[in-house]
Design an enzyme around this catalytic site. Structure first.
Site, PDB file in Angstrom:
ATOM      1  N   GLY A 188     -10.897   4.203   0.826  1.00 44.42           N
ATOM      2  CA  GLY A 188     -11.792   4.851   1.816  1.00 44.42           C
ATOM      3  C   GLY A 188     -13.184   4.166   2.189  1.00 44.42           C
ATOM      4  O   GLY A 188     -14.171   4.935   2.745  1.00 44.42           O
TER       5      GLY A 188
ATOM      6  N   ASP B  69      -2.982   8.361  -1.249  1.00 43.51           N
ATOM      7  CA  ASP B  69      -4.105   8.861  -1.495  1.00 43.51           C
ATOM      8  C   ASP B  69      -4.485   9.600  -0.334  1.00 43.51           C
ATOM      9  O   ASP B  69      -3.998   9.364   0.599  1.00 43.51           O
ATOM     10  CB  ASP B  69      -5.322   7.707  -1.864  1.00 43.51           C
ATOM     11  CG  ASP B  69      -5.248   6.900  -0.753  1.00 43.51           C
ATOM     12  OD1 ASP B  69      -4.225   6.255  -0.190  1.00 43.51           O
ATOM     13  OD2 ASP B  69      -6.311   6.124  -0.600  1.00 43.51           O
TER      14      ASP B  69
ATOM     15  N   GLN C  52     -11.586   7.527  -4.718  1.00 42.86           N
ATOM     16  CA  GLN C  52     -11.820   8.172  -3.573  1.00 42.86           C
ATOM     17  C   GLN C  52     -13.149   8.479  -3.752  1.00 42.86           C
ATOM     18  O   GLN C  52     -13.727   8.612  -4.662  1.00 42.86           O
ATOM     19  CB  GLN C  52     -10.934   9.062  -3.104  1.00 42.86           C
ATOM     20  CG  GLN C  52      -9.425   8.174  -2.437  1.00 42.86           C
ATOM     21  CD  GLN C  52      -9.927   7.526  -1.124  1.00 42.86           C
ATOM     22  OE1 GLN C  52     -10.842   7.556  -0.295  1.00 42.86           O
ATOM     23  NE2 GLN C  52      -8.801   6.963  -0.415  1.00 42.86           N
TER      24      GLN C  52
ATOM     25  N   CYS D 233      -6.464 -28.027   6.632  1.00 45.19           N
ATOM     26  CA  CYS D 233      -5.219 -27.475   6.871  1.00 45.19           C
ATOM     27  C   CYS D 233      -4.459 -28.336   8.147  1.00 45.19           C
ATOM     28  O   CYS D 233      -5.226 -29.263   8.836  1.00 45.19           O
ATOM     29  CB  CYS D 233      -5.605 -26.185   7.626  1.00 45.19           C
ATOM     30  SG  CYS D 233      -6.118 -25.912   9.274  1.00 45.19           S
TER      31      CYS D 233
ATOM     32  N   CYS E 193     -11.959 -29.169   6.822  1.00 45.77           N
ATOM     33  CA  CYS E 193     -10.798 -28.549   6.339  1.00 45.77           C
ATOM     34  C   CYS E 193      -9.618 -29.298   6.425  1.00 45.77           C
ATOM     35  O   CYS E 193      -9.393 -30.226   7.364  1.00 45.77           O
ATOM     36  CB  CYS E 193     -10.667 -27.320   7.457  1.00 45.77           C
ATOM     37  SG  CYS E 193      -9.070 -26.453   7.096  1.00 45.77           S
TER      38      CYS E 193
ATOM     39  N   ASP F 161      -7.659  -7.304   0.786  1.00 49.16           N
ATOM     40  CA  ASP F 161      -6.863  -7.767   1.752  1.00 49.16           C
ATOM     41  C   ASP F 161      -7.446  -7.397   3.193  1.00 49.16           C
ATOM     42  O   ASP F 161      -8.430  -6.533   3.007  1.00 49.16           O
ATOM     43  CB  ASP F 161      -5.680  -6.858   1.931  1.00 49.16           C
ATOM     44  CG  ASP F 161      -5.882  -5.455   2.380  1.00 49.16           C
ATOM     45  OD1 ASP F 161      -6.521  -4.777   1.508  1.00 49.16           O
ATOM     46  OD2 ASP F 161      -5.464  -5.094   3.262  1.00 49.16           O
TER      47      ASP F 161
ATOM     48  N   CYS G  19      -6.345 -28.606  11.548  1.00 52.16           N
ATOM     49  CA  CYS G  19      -7.440 -29.207  11.516  1.00 52.16           C
ATOM     50  C   CYS G  19      -6.797 -30.978  11.460  1.00 52.16           C
ATOM     51  O   CYS G  19      -7.688 -31.767  11.936  1.00 52.16           O
ATOM     52  CB  CYS G  19      -8.409 -28.820  10.554  1.00 52.16           C
ATOM     53  SG  CYS G  19      -9.283 -27.346  10.991  1.00 52.16           S
TER      54      CYS G  19
ATOM     55  N   ASP H 179       0.796  -1.172  -0.055  1.00 53.25           N
ATOM     56  CA  ASP H 179       0.110   0.021  -0.069  1.00 53.25           C
ATOM     57  C   ASP H 179       0.783   1.219   0.025  1.00 53.25           C
ATOM     58  O   ASP H 179       2.208   1.118  -0.024  1.00 53.25           O
ATOM     59  CB  ASP H 179      -0.857   0.087   1.085  1.00 53.25           C
ATOM     60  CG  ASP H 179      -0.168  -0.047   2.391  1.00 53.25           C
ATOM     61  OD1 ASP H 179       0.843   0.286   2.467  1.00 53.25           O
ATOM     62  OD2 ASP H 179      -0.898  -0.103   3.509  1.00 53.25           O
ATOM     63  N   SER H 180       0.130   2.448  -0.113  1.00 47.28           N
ATOM     64  CA  SER H 180       1.157   3.539  -0.118  1.00 47.28           C
ATOM     65  C   SER H 180       1.455   4.297   1.016  1.00 47.28           C
ATOM     66  O   SER H 180       2.438   5.251   1.258  1.00 47.28           O
ATOM     67  CB  SER H 180       0.354   4.673  -1.034  1.00 47.28           C
ATOM     68  OG  SER H 180      -0.927   4.898  -0.278  1.00 47.28           O
ATOM     69  N   GLY H 181       0.614   3.912   2.197  1.00 49.58           N
ATOM     70  CA  GLY H 181       0.847   4.675   3.416  1.00 49.58           C
ATOM     71  C   GLY H 181      -0.136   5.472   3.697  1.00 49.58           C
ATOM     72  O   GLY H 181      -0.305   6.111   4.924  1.00 49.58           O
ATOM     73  N   GLY H 182      -1.092   5.801   2.609  1.00 48.33           N
ATOM     74  CA  GLY H 182      -2.302   6.710   2.911  1.00 48.33           C
ATOM     75  C   GLY H 182      -3.162   6.416   3.855  1.00 48.33           C
ATOM     76  O   GLY H 182      -3.394   7.366   4.868  1.00 48.33           O
ATOM     77  N   PHE H 183      -3.519   5.118   3.830  1.00 45.48           N
ATOM     78  CA  PHE H 183      -4.457   4.627   5.183  1.00 45.48           C
ATOM     79  C   PHE H 183      -3.898   4.949   6.580  1.00 45.48           C
ATOM     80  O   PHE H 183      -4.611   5.553   7.485  1.00 45.48           O
ATOM     81  CB  PHE H 183      -4.875   3.364   4.687  1.00 45.48           C
ATOM     82  CG  PHE H 183      -5.949   3.045   5.618  1.00 45.48           C
ATOM     83  CD1 PHE H 183      -7.296   3.486   5.592  1.00 45.48           C
ATOM     84  CD2 PHE H 183      -5.526   1.912   7.027  1.00 45.48           C
ATOM     85  CE1 PHE H 183      -8.199   2.937   6.548  1.00 45.48           C
ATOM     86  CE2 PHE H 183      -6.587   1.836   7.881  1.00 45.48           C
ATOM     87  CZ  PHE H 183      -7.776   2.144   7.975  1.00 45.48           C
TER      88      PHE H 183
ATOM     89  N   HIS I  45      -5.693 -21.805  10.094  1.00 44.76           N
ATOM     90  CA  HIS I  45      -6.946 -22.253   9.639  1.00 44.76           C
ATOM     91  C   HIS I  45      -7.610 -21.288   9.013  1.00 44.76           C
ATOM     92  O   HIS I  45      -8.240 -21.565   7.872  1.00 44.76           O
ATOM     93  CB  HIS I  45      -7.444 -22.724  11.070  1.00 44.76           C
ATOM     94  CG  HIS I  45      -8.928 -23.337  10.498  1.00 44.76           C
ATOM     95  ND1 HIS I  45      -9.355 -24.295   9.983  1.00 44.76           N
ATOM     96  CD2 HIS I  45     -10.100 -22.211  10.734  1.00 44.76           C
ATOM     97  CE1 HIS I  45     -10.742 -24.184   9.670  1.00 44.76           C
ATOM     98  NE2 HIS I  45     -11.198 -22.980   9.899  1.00 44.76           N
TER      99      HIS I  45
HETATM  100 ZN   LIG Z   1      -8.337 -26.073   9.219  1.00 47.90          ZN
END
Ligand SMILES: [Zn+2]
Length: 673
Positions: free
Chosen positions: A214, A145, A187, A304, A302, A264, A307, A91-95, A333
């Site tokens: 935003g 931004d 935005q 993973c 699952c 994300d 699990c 990301d750009s750091g704006g947030f 998980h």
């Molecule tokens: Zn799992």
């Protein structure tokens, strides 16, 4: 980036695509785990890869302050530094600057802020942000931004958007001919005109993709879904779209449905630290003592490592003891759950199945621990559900929400999930979709929606229209939907809890509440509210083709089931073939309709009701109806003769003979055997 659209859904804006980065191809829709400090919390790169993670996100702002660009320059970038061979987005750091509030100053040049590491002052500018991202050597970079609160008024949102646009142009210049991809950020706060203007401005610039920024900063879910769809509608179809900072599994499903490709969020790892697991049977809280002795895994569906190897009892113990291993395992998980969900959505899009999958999955993803539902603690027993006026929020035993009238105890759409009932009883049964795309029937289709309630039937019609329009853009008939309601409390209340009412996550209901009318972007569909007593509007409202007749019951609102009102509707509609659909199948309602002059047929059942009622004002309409609903026949008449509740309540003894004669002599029965 060599972006290739593999498939676009029908009946949904969902799409599957693939694009290239310097560290390999990325298939969308995709979820990116967040590696703020060049590490996804409590995970190793090996465990991340095991969860199916493909593309990681790292935060420019944090990495700029520590370890700083020199370290990245020495290592030749983040991939070697953190030993991750897949692609990385920064990301750009704006947030982050936006979140500092007191320790920053915005100016044309950039954002000036104080380091939380050593107190020194820094300027994060469009150019320095790009320079730092070049040092990190990420595969996908974001422009700086100016993020603002979703509550920001129009002038502030516009100023921030325009600054973001000027910064976007500067970032492109600073990026030069770097082989890394660069995304612009849309935005505009919660203002539709600004979001549209922002998308239209940015899509003319040579970006490799676009983020929607935003959002997830204080707006309601309904606003977010709405603005997301609005933004994707105005962005290029041939570049990736990334919704920043979103969200929960249901948020991802809703956003993919609205045309987003990339996401994300810190939720899967952050909630893992707090003992929360997303599973195929709902969201679990491993801290709860119900898991103390459970030998089963977190999710039997699952595969993973968590699990495959560990019990819920062990996870419960680790979380209770604040052991890092609990966080690590649940994080794995949850990430596996997220990545599997994204792959599943991609598979459904490619198979041409997404629209149906979306409807089914929505309920599944909103569940909470289906095996061990929480019982409200005793002290909460006195807590009342949210109320407004004479209405309150009602949660059924099956977990769906409705609105209940407190004085009568009546629940709107009490028999099954409200949207399902609306769809079955009113939309499918009236063959609305076929009427809307029928090229032979010229002119506007008019629906009367009697009893707006929480807008369940009206929104089912809106959704049906939108679905048809996506599939048959050119052949649509205009639709005019007229809702009649004297009390807007049920809709206002439901809108406040739109999280409980999927059908309200749309622009239209709030427009109806604020302005009393709404039209879709194509202007082919108009929805208006006539507020007041339905009887006062019958003689002036546009003549209907179809009536959804859904007021409260006879017990609660006898006037709306009286002979007088049906006679008034019948004489008003003489000039047009009109069909009335209602949930009631009571003998009293049916004879009242017959007595008013209607031809009355059996409608489909819904939930525990084995049938409902359809009334036609033309003799031939039932046989021409696509579902051929059976008209009440001699057998029904024979049952009626024996019925104890033979006459509507308001018919006096002296009038019963005449009434019986009129029913016996109705044309509907003279044609039957
Ligand atoms: Zn799992």
């Amino acid at each position: 980036m060599d972006f290739r659209l593999d498939c676009e859904s029908i009946g949904s804006r969902a799409r599957a695509a693939v694009f290239q980065t310097m560290h390999g191809a990325v298939e969308t829709p995709i979820f990116m785990p967040v590696g703020t400090q060049a590490t996804v919390k409590a995970q190793t790169v090996t465990s991340l890869a095991e969860t199916g993670a493909r593309l990681l996100l790292a935060n420019t702002y944090h990495l700029l302050l520590r370890p700083g660009p020199d370290v990245f320059n020495k290592f030749g970038g983040i991939h070697r530094f953190m030993n991750w061979s897949g692609p990385v987005l920064t990301d750009s750091g704006g947030f982050q600057i936006f979140s500092l509030r007191h320790a920053r100053a915005m100016e044309e040049a950039g954002a000036r802020f104080k380091s939380y590491v050593d107190g020194t002052t820094h300027l994060l500018s469009p150019e320095s942000s790009i320079e730092m991202q070049h040092a990190i050597a990420s595969d996908i970079m974001m422009v700086l931004d100016q993020c603002i609160s979703s509550k920001a008024p129009h002038d502030q949102a516009q100023a921030a958007m325009e600054l973001t646009h000027r910064w976007a142009v500067r970032a492109l210049a600073a990026h030069g001919n770097s082989p890394a991809a660069l995304f612009g950020i849309v935005q505009g706060g919660c203002h539709h005109d600004l979001r549209k203007a922002s998308a239209e401005f940015l899509r003319e610039l040579p970006f490799d993709g676009f983020a929607i920024g935003g959002l997830a900063v204080g707006e309601t879910h309904a606003e977010r879904y709405d603005l997301t769809e609005w933004a994707t509608e105005h962005l290029s179809a041939h570049l990736p779209r990334y919704l920043m900072g979103v969200g929960t599994p249901i948020d991802l499903l809703e956003a993919v449905h609205r045309g987003v490709d990339m996401f994300d969020c810190i939720i899967p790892t952050q909630l893992a630290q707090r003992g929360v697991a997303f599973t195929s049977h709902g969201r679990l809280q491993l801290r709860r003592s119900v898991h103390k002795f459970i030998e089963e895994p977190v999710d039997a569906a699952c595969d993973c490592r968590c699990c495959r190897a560990y019990s819920r009892a062990y996870l419960h113990h680790l979380i209770k003891s604040d052991e890092v291993l609990g966080w690590h395992l649940l994080g794995m998980h949850n990430l596996a759950f997220y990545n599997r969900l994204m792959q599943e959505m991609r598979g459904q899009i490619l198979a041409g199945n997404f629209a149906a999958y979306y409807r089914q999955k929505r309920g599944e993803l909103m569940r909470v621990d289906a095996d061990n539902p929480t019982r409200p603690p005793k002290k909460n027993k006195a807590v009342q559900p949210p109320r407004m006026g004479d209405y309150e929020l009602h949660r059924s035993a099956q977990g769906f929400y409705s609105i209940r009238q407190i004085s009568s105890g009546e629940i709107m759409h009490s028999v099954s999930a409200p949207s399902d009932e609306a769809d079955r009883l009113y939309i499918q049964q009236s063959a609305l979709a076929a009427r809307l795309v029928d090229p032979d029937r010229a002119g506007e289709l008019v629906i009367w929606d009697v009893g707006l309630g929480a807008a369940t039937n009206a929104m089912a019609a809106v959704h049906c229209f939108e679905l048809c329009q996506r599939e048959n853009r050119t052949k649509m008939r205009p639709l005019r939907l007229i809702s009649f309601e004297h009390d807007l409390d049920p809709l206002t209340l439901a809108s406040k809890y739109a999280g409980c009412f999927a059908h309200l996550r749309h622009r239209a209901p709030s427009a109806i509440l604020t302005h009393g009318r709404w039209q879709d972007d194509s202007e082919l569909m108009q929805w208006e509210l006539l507020k007041g007593d339905f009887r006062d509007f019958i003689d002036t409202a546009a003549l209907p083709d179809v009536i959804f007749y859904d007021p409260f019951s006879y017990k609660t609102d006898a006037a709306l089931w009286s002979a007088g009102i049906f006679a008034q509707i019948f004489s008003r509609c003489l000039a047009k073939a009109t069909e009335l659909y209602t949930y009631s199948a009571s003998t009293a309602v049916r004879v009242t309709l017959l007595d008013a002059g209607f031809f009355v047929a059996q409608g489909v059942g819904t939930g525990p009701k084995s049938e409902t009622t359809i009334a036609f004002n033309r003799a031939e309409s039932a046989s021409q109806h696509p579902l051929r609903p059976p008209l009440l026949d001699q057998k029904w008449l024979a049952r009626w003769r024996r019925s104890a509740a033979k006459f509507p309540g308001n018919i006096g003894k002296d009038k019963q003979l005449h009434f019986a004669d009129r029913i016996e002599g109705h044309r509907q029965f003279s044609h039957s055997v």
